[in-house]
Design a protein around this motif. Structure first.
Motif, PDB file in Angstrom:
ATOM      1  N   ASN A 181       3.390   2.737   7.535  1.00  0.00           N
ATOM      2  CA  ASN A 181       2.306   3.247   8.383  1.00  0.00           C
ATOM      3  C   ASN A 181       0.918   3.030   7.781  1.00  0.00           C
ATOM      4  OD1 ASN A 181       3.750   4.293  10.652  1.00  0.00           O
ATOM      5  ND2 ASN A 181       4.505   5.934   9.340  1.00  0.00           N
ATOM      6  N   LEU A 182       0.857   2.537   6.541  1.00  0.00           N
ATOM      7  CA  LEU A 182      -0.450   2.271   5.935  1.00  0.00           C
ATOM      8  C   LEU A 182      -1.170   1.166   6.710  1.00  0.00           C
ATOM      9  CD1 LEU A 182      -0.210   2.307   2.025  1.00  0.00           C
ATOM     10  CD2 LEU A 182      -1.725   3.652   3.471  1.00  0.00           C
ATOM     11  N   THR A 183      -2.413   1.457   7.115  1.00  0.00           N
ATOM     12  CA  THR A 183      -3.215   0.456   7.833  1.00  0.00           C
ATOM     13  C   THR A 183      -4.444   0.025   7.044  1.00  0.00           C
ATOM     14  OG1 THR A 183      -4.465   2.189   9.005  1.00  0.00           O
ATOM     15  CG2 THR A 183      -2.483   1.334  10.080  1.00  0.00           C
ATOM     16  N   ARG A 184      -4.915   0.866   6.115  1.00  0.00           N
ATOM     17  CA  ARG A 184      -6.130   0.543   5.355  1.00  0.00           C
ATOM     18  C   ARG A 184      -5.946   0.920   3.883  1.00  0.00           C
ATOM     19  NH1 ARG A 184     -10.263  -0.321   9.133  1.00  0.00           N
ATOM     20  NH2 ARG A 184     -11.891  -0.144   7.541  1.00  0.00           N
ATOM     21  N   ILE A 185      -6.210  -0.046   2.987  1.00  0.00           N
ATOM     22  CA  ILE A 185      -6.097   0.174   1.546  1.00  0.00           C
ATOM     23  C   ILE A 185      -7.398  -0.272   0.877  1.00  0.00           C
ATOM     24  CG2 ILE A 185      -4.881  -0.459  -0.573  1.00  0.00           C
ATOM     25  CD1 ILE A 185      -2.381  -0.891   1.087  1.00  0.00           C
ATOM     26  N   TYR A 186      -7.970   0.632   0.085  1.00  0.00           N
ATOM     27  CA  TYR A 186      -9.214   0.351  -0.632  1.00  0.00           C
ATOM     28  C   TYR A 186      -8.919   0.408  -2.134  1.00  0.00           C
ATOM     29  CZ  TYR A 186     -11.360   1.620   3.877  1.00  0.00           C
ATOM     30  OH  TYR A 186     -11.707   1.702   5.201  1.00  0.00           O
ATOM     31  N   LEU A 187      -8.885  -0.753  -2.786  1.00  0.00           N
ATOM     32  CA  LEU A 187      -8.628  -0.828  -4.223  1.00  0.00           C
ATOM     33  C   LEU A 187      -9.703  -1.641  -4.939  1.00  0.00           C
ATOM     34  CD1 LEU A 187      -4.753  -1.358  -4.195  1.00  0.00           C
ATOM     35  CD2 LEU A 187      -5.969   0.622  -5.125  1.00  0.00           C
ATOM     36  N   GLU A 188     -10.875  -1.737  -4.360  1.00  0.00           N
ATOM     37  CA  GLU A 188     -11.952  -2.495  -4.984  1.00  0.00           C
ATOM     38  C   GLU A 188     -12.460  -1.812  -6.251  1.00  0.00           C
ATOM     39  OE1 GLU A 188     -14.021  -0.349  -1.441  1.00  0.00           O
ATOM     40  OE2 GLU A 188     -12.025  -1.075  -1.987  1.00  0.00           O
ATOM     41  N   ARG A 189     -13.057  -2.623  -7.112  1.00  0.00           N
ATOM     42  CA  ARG A 189     -13.680  -2.155  -8.351  1.00  0.00           C
ATOM     43  C   ARG A 189     -12.699  -1.408  -9.251  1.00  0.00           C
ATOM     44  NH1 ARG A 189     -17.536  -1.545  -4.496  1.00  0.00           N
ATOM     45  NH2 ARG A 189     -17.352   0.703  -4.285  1.00  0.00           N
ATOM     46  N   ASN A 190     -11.509  -1.970  -9.390  1.00  0.00           N
ATOM     47  CA  ASN A 190     -10.559  -1.533 -10.406  1.00  0.00           C
ATOM     48  C   ASN A 190     -10.486  -2.627 -11.475  1.00  0.00           C
ATOM     49  OD1 ASN A 190      -8.789   1.085  -9.887  1.00  0.00           O
ATOM     50  ND2 ASN A 190      -9.304   0.244  -7.880  1.00  0.00           N
ATOM     51  N   ARG A 191      -9.368  -2.720 -12.178  1.00  0.00           N
ATOM     52  CA  ARG A 191      -9.181  -3.755 -13.196  1.00  0.00           C
ATOM     53  C   ARG A 191      -7.919  -4.569 -12.922  1.00  0.00           C
ATOM     54  NH1 ARG A 191     -10.559  -0.409 -18.803  1.00  0.00           N
ATOM     55  NH2 ARG A 191     -12.622   0.349 -18.172  1.00  0.00           N
ATOM     56  N   ILE A 192      -7.573  -4.683 -11.677  1.00  0.00           N
ATOM     57  CA  ILE A 192      -6.337  -5.364 -11.276  1.00  0.00           C
ATOM     58  C   ILE A 192      -6.415  -6.841 -11.673  1.00  0.00           C
ATOM     59  CG2 ILE A 192      -4.892  -6.010  -9.313  1.00  0.00           C
ATOM     60  CD1 ILE A 192      -5.986  -3.430  -7.934  1.00  0.00           C
ATOM     61  N   GLU A 193      -5.352  -7.345 -12.321  1.00  0.00           N
ATOM     62  CA  GLU A 193      -5.350  -8.698 -12.860  1.00  0.00           C
ATOM     63  C   GLU A 193      -4.510  -9.676 -12.055  1.00  0.00           C
ATOM     64  OE1 GLU A 193      -4.001  -8.111 -16.824  1.00  0.00           O
ATOM     65  OE2 GLU A 193      -5.879  -7.198 -17.518  1.00  0.00           O
ATOM     66  N   ALA A 194      -3.594  -9.184 -11.256  1.00  0.00           N
ATOM     67  CA  ALA A 194      -2.707 -10.082 -10.510  1.00  0.00           C
ATOM     68  C   ALA A 194      -2.208  -9.399  -9.244  1.00  0.00           C
ATOM     69  CB  ALA A 194      -1.524 -10.508 -11.379  1.00  0.00           C
ATOM     70  N   VAL A 195      -1.831 -10.228  -8.277  1.00  0.00           N
ATOM     71  CA  VAL A 195      -1.143  -9.740  -7.082  1.00  0.00           C
ATOM     72  C   VAL A 195       0.251 -10.351  -7.117  1.00  0.00           C
ATOM     73  CG1 VAL A 195      -1.157  -9.532  -4.574  1.00  0.00           C
ATOM     74  CG2 VAL A 195      -3.332  -9.673  -5.828  1.00  0.00           C
ATOM     75  N   ALA A 196       1.233  -9.526  -7.442  1.00  0.00           N
ATOM     76  CA  ALA A 196       2.604 -10.012  -7.583  1.00  0.00           C
ATOM     77  C   ALA A 196       3.246 -10.220  -6.210  1.00  0.00           C
ATOM     78  CB  ALA A 196       3.416  -9.027  -8.412  1.00  0.00           C
TER      79      ALA A 196
END
Length: 457
Positions: free
Chosen positions: A176-191
């Motif tokens: 049911n998730l429609t919107r995800i805000y993960l900007e300005r973190n330290r994420i290094e990869a999208v697996a």
């Protein structure tokens, strides 16, 4: 004296006696008596949660206080509460089950609590109807994978400006998730499984992270995705079919990365894409057919790259565009760019295409360049990249460029001036430079410069 709207009352004046104790802690709380009760306790210097709230409260605002701790059942039992805001406090610990007794809660805001570093698996226990959760600008490094086990209704997850190095596994499978805000973190990869099971996701923001790797098929479940931000990361390449299946995508932002080329396969089936950002990369080459299927494209941003040319064969959907941004590129304004000049003049949808070469047009805008034509009316690139013309010396029949002749005369002139100065013993030795000749108003060198500028342009 504080003035409130007609339907708003000072909280402690209209509470039943058994609830007056909340006013001793919260001297500036008010409660609106419009269709339901909205408790406003923001900016009240609270150090802890008030002990009791009106049973009919539908929303509680505790923003910008000094609350540090949430105990179990911190808010008692509030069956009508739909919105709770605890933003801008100093919360450092949340006891598991702190939000029990809030069965109707739809929105929980906990943003800007700098001391929240850890969340227990049962932090949000019993919030089965939660739709929107805001944990932005805290100090979270991770969260348990099973923390949302009971939050199957969650639609919006805001967790930007934290310290995540990977996309939280807790969101996997949340259909049911429609919107995800993960900007300005330290994420290094999208697996490949980072976004697994998010089949109704429409908005995903991963901008301003440190993403340098995207696995194959990482977005395969995002078939409803419409707005996707990957800008300002460290991407130098993308998988061959990165966005395959995202047929509903309307906006894709890849600006501010390290991309050098644009593959013909990246956007092959984005038939509904309307806005594409490729600005602020290091692009030098765009493969033929890269934009071939972007038949809905309206805005294309290619500015601030290292592009020198834009052949028409690469740019098939150009006539569907509403705006094309090309500024801040070292454009080579030769015959390959003639089509673009004509398109600029006819459709008025692009401007600011500054030429870096050939030298005769360097600094000019492409719209001002006059292309040379052959006897058949075709565009013709002349020697020295459209700067010099060729001419035949009548007596010898030798083809000489103005550049070669000009260089020869410069050499002779400098030798002559050096000889004259060597014989001028009264002045002694001094430095001789090209600039000295240019600064002399009556210099033969300057006269020759003027002669050639007017003779061969």
């Amino acid at each position: 004296m504080r003035i409130f709207p007609r339907a708003t009352f000072i909280f402690f004046l209209f509470l039943p006696p058994n609830l007056w104790n909340v006013t001793h802690v919260c001297n500036f709380c008010i409660c609106t008596q419009e269709k339901s009760c909205a408790v406003l306790c923001d900016r009240s210097n609270l150090l802890e949660i008030p002990r009791e709230f009106p049973c009919e409260a539908s929303s509680i605002n505790l923003d910008k206080n000094n609350i540090k701790f949430l105990s179990e059942r911190a808010f008692g039992t509030l069956p009508s509460l739909r919105s709770l805001s605890l933003a801008h406090n100093n919360i450092s610990f949340i006891t598991p089950g702190a939000f029990k007794g809030l069965p109707s809660l739809l929105e929980l805001k906990m943003a800007h609590n700098d001391y929240i570093r850890y969340l227990h698996t049962r932090t949000f226990t019993a919030l089965k109807r939660l739709v929107r959760l805001d944990l932005s600008d805290c100090n979270l490094f991770n969260m348990p994978d099973r923390i949302f086990l009971e939050q199957s209704s969650l639609q919006e997850f805001l967790c930007f400006e934290n310290n995540f190095r990977r996309i939280p596994g807790a969101i996997r499978g949340m259909e049911n998730l429609t919107r995800i805000y993960l900007e300005r973190n330290r994420i290094e990869a999208v697996a490949y499984n980072s976004l697994q099971g998010l089949r109704n996701l429409k908005y995903l923001n991963l901008q301003e992270n440190s993403i340098n790797v995207i696995h194959d098929h990482a977005f395969q479940d995002g078939r409803q995705l419409e707005y996707f931000y990957l800008n300002d990361n460290l991407l130098s390449d993308l998988p061959q079919y990165s966005f395959k299946g995202l047929k509903h995508l309307k906006m894709l932002n890849l600006g501010g990365n390290l991309l050098r080329n644009v593959s013909s396969t990246w956007f092959s089936n984005l038939v509904e894409l309307e806005v594409l950002y490729l600005d602020r990369n290091q692009l030098t080459f765009i493969e033929e057919g890269a934009f071939e299927n972007l038949t809905s494209l309206i805005f294309l941003h290619l500015n601030s790259n290292n592009l020198t040319t834009l052949p028409l064969s690469v740019f098939q959907p150009i006539f569907f565009l509403g705006r094309l941004y090309l500024f801040r590129n070292p454009w080579e304004c030769d015959c390959k760019m003639e089509w673009l000049k004509e398109w600029m003049q006819n459709y008025k949808l692009v401007r600011d295409v500054p030429c870096a070469s050939p030298s005769r047009v360097a600094g000019m805008d492409l719209s001002e360049v006059v292309f040379s034509k052959s006897s058949h009316g075709l565009c013709e690139d002349l020697a020295e990249t459209n700067v010099t013309s060729t001419f035949v010396k009548p007596t010898a029949g030798i083809v000489v460029t103005t550049e070669n002749k000009f260089s020869s005369l410069i050499s002779k002139l400098m030798q002559q001036e050096l000889r004259e100065e060597a014989t001028n013993s009264s002045q002694g030795f001094r430095n001789v430079s090209l600039l000295d000749g240019l600064n002399n108003e009556v210099s033969p060198f300057l006269l020759l410069m003027n002669f050639f500028c007017f003779s061969f342009n």
